[in-house]
Design an enzyme around this catalytic site. Sequence first.
Site: not given
Length: 389
Positions: A123, A172
């Site tokens: 996702a 990230d």
Amino acid sequence: MKFIQAFHHVFGKKGDVRVFFAPGRVNLIGEHIDYNGGHVLPCALEIGTYVVARKRKDHLLRFYSENFSATGLIVVNLQSLLFDEWHGWANYPKGIFQFFKEQMDVELTGMDLYYTGTIPNGAGLSSSASIELVTAFMINEMFSVNLDRTTLVKMAQQVENDYIGVQCGIMDQFAVGFGKRDQAILLNCDTLSYLYTPLPLQQASIVIVNSNKKRELADSAYNDRRKTCEKALAKIKQKQSIHQLVDLKVGELENVKSLLTSVEFKRVRHVVTENERTKKAVELLRSDDLSSFGVLMNESQLSLRDDYEVTGFELDSLVEAAWQHPGTIGARMTGAGFGGCTVNIVKNNEVSSFVHEVGQKYESKTGKKANFYVVKPSDGVKELTEQVE
Ligand code: GLA
């Protein structure tokens, strides 16, 4: 603790276990510029990856994931940690173990490891950085290696680049490593200096919407975008002395246009304008101006759609449906794109109508159902010492 029971069920009861958690992340603004030395504004989430861990006396690593229970137990020897397609998800922790062993020269023993994650897969909410960091943090603690967070974050990025083969930037892993409750992180990806920024969310919420369009082929398209930026930078450097693309000012874009192909120019224009937007966005948050912040999110989406070309039918439809809703302050895709999620700032009293109407519009246009998550900025990777439910 239910994870410990599940661990015992798979691996037996004997011996002490420890439990660690690493979050996922959402990026509020500053997309596809971390690998160009730009500024990004992510925050860590409450959803993430848990690992229950116990040392073994031999050299076996036994991996089990509740999310991939059909795959069963994956058993490897510490002597043979090379990437293996058949090991699927377990390549992420394997890559981290290999790094500690080969690059850090840490003497490891075998382990039994039970993973479970609450981040929807594929996702774009950084389930991979989350599993990398939870593993790196766990090894660092359990083998008393004493590396600092920045080293763990860089290690995880290097594993993703060299072992997994995705040329991602540092955003990230950094967000997963350094997240802080109720704060976003303004990160300068060139210097890794960072500032926590509180979000003026008294009257509004962050709503993540999963398009449920899987990010197929996303990794190769991602690597391709990165290469185009490198090529463009090399061309510009022949004429102008810059270190990276974000060193260009918006006003200088026209000067470099003739050096580049039209596609390269569009990519560079996104990078330069997105970096400016991110810096401006933080000032707006500091002065509590959420609605102007929302406008920048919308501009970011247009730039990602038209110049960087990483959105696609599903993400565009989802963002357009959000823009039509009166409760929306700002909406854009988040993460690498090509599918995955959007991030939206929505007025609190409009959230349920947003979920209903955006969900309906999206489904009737694309035939896909969207999932909605109201999220709060959360802490980075940590050991859990209290009861976890
Ligand atoms: C992925 C990468 C990050 C970043 C984003 C786009 O999430 O892992 O490094 O480049 O895409 O902003």
